[in-house]
Scaffold this motif. Structure first.
Motif, PDB file in Angstrom:
ATOM      1  N   VAL A  70      45.422  39.454  33.963  1.00 60.74           N
ATOM      2  CA  VAL A  70      44.152  39.391  35.880  1.00 60.74           C
ATOM      3  C   VAL A  70      43.426  40.467  35.620  1.00 60.74           C
TER       4      VAL A  70
ATOM      5  N   GLU B 262      41.464  42.106  42.125  1.00 60.69           N
ATOM      6  CA  GLU B 262      41.596  40.555  42.383  1.00 60.69           C
ATOM      7  C   GLU B 262      41.866  39.641  41.959  1.00 60.69           C
ATOM      8  N   PHE B 263      43.083  38.867  42.077  1.00 61.47           N
ATOM      9  CA  PHE B 263      42.370  37.191  41.413  1.00 61.47           C
ATOM     10  C   PHE B 263      42.474  36.228  42.177  1.00 61.47           C
ATOM     11  N   THR B 264      41.130  36.021  42.607  1.00 59.65           N
ATOM     12  CA  THR B 264      40.053  35.480  43.301  1.00 59.65           C
ATOM     13  C   THR B 264      40.927  33.554  43.014  1.00 59.65           C
TER      14      THR B 264
ATOM     15  N   TYR C  97      41.280  31.803  39.874  1.00 56.08           N
ATOM     16  CA  TYR C  97      41.996  30.361  39.060  1.00 56.08           C
ATOM     17  C   TYR C  97      41.471  28.995  39.110  1.00 56.08           C
TER      18      TYR C  97
ATOM     19  N   MET D 136      46.989  43.623  37.289  1.00 51.08           N
ATOM     20  CA  MET D 136      46.476  42.994  39.161  1.00 51.08           C
ATOM     21  C   MET D 136      46.743  43.498  40.651  1.00 51.08           C
TER      22      MET D 136
ATOM     23  N   PHE E 219      46.356  39.650  45.266  1.00 53.75           N
ATOM     24  CA  PHE E 219      45.602  38.062  45.187  1.00 53.75           C
ATOM     25  C   PHE E 219      45.716  37.208  46.229  1.00 53.75           C
TER      26      PHE E 219
ATOM     27  N   VAL F 113      45.260  31.044  46.330  1.00 49.45           N
ATOM     28  CA  VAL F 113      45.144  31.309  45.078  1.00 49.45           C
ATOM     29  C   VAL F 113      46.797  31.258  45.198  1.00 49.45           C
TER      30      VAL F 113
END
Length: 116
Positions: free
Chosen positions: A15, A18-20, A24, A50, A53, A57
């Motif tokens: 990642v 930003e983990f969107t 996911y 990362m 998030f 998520v």
């Protein structure tokens, strides 16, 4: 943004930023495919890059983990963040996999390779 790689019985996720929720969902699709054709898989998450998030998520992770409680063998999480480590341990409540946190990539991969 995420980068997903897979090999027999393993899904690897890196990642960046930003983990969107879209990221996911991409992860979910890969896991669903692998589990359907290979059975339980190992997961490798590299979350060192990362930045954050989204709340959706976090919720999706709980829902997905509960639905796939028996679909993972080992989960290695590579992180330097205490917050990410805490949330990873919280997710472990819903899965029956053995989960470990690492700050060294070689150690994480070696631990996953023990199960092959």
């Amino acid at each position: 943004m995420i980068v997903i790689q897979h090999q027999p019985k393993r899904v690897e996720v890196n990642v960046y930023g930003e983990f969107t929720l879209a990221d996911y969902k991409e992860f979910e699709d890969m896991v669903n495919y692998k589990v359907k054709f290979e059975g339980p898989v190992d997961l490798y998450f590299d979350l060192r890059e990362m930045a954050d998030f989204t709340l959706d998520v976090a919720w999706e992770d709980i829902v997905f983990s509960r639905a796939h409680a028996k679909d993972f063998s080992r989960i290695a999480v590579l992180t330097l963040s205490q917050w990410v480590a805490w949330s990873a341990w919280l997710s472990q409540i819903f899965v029956r996999a053995e989960m470990r946190l690492f700050d060294d990539e070689a150690e994480a991969r070696a631990w996953l390779d023990e199960s092959i």
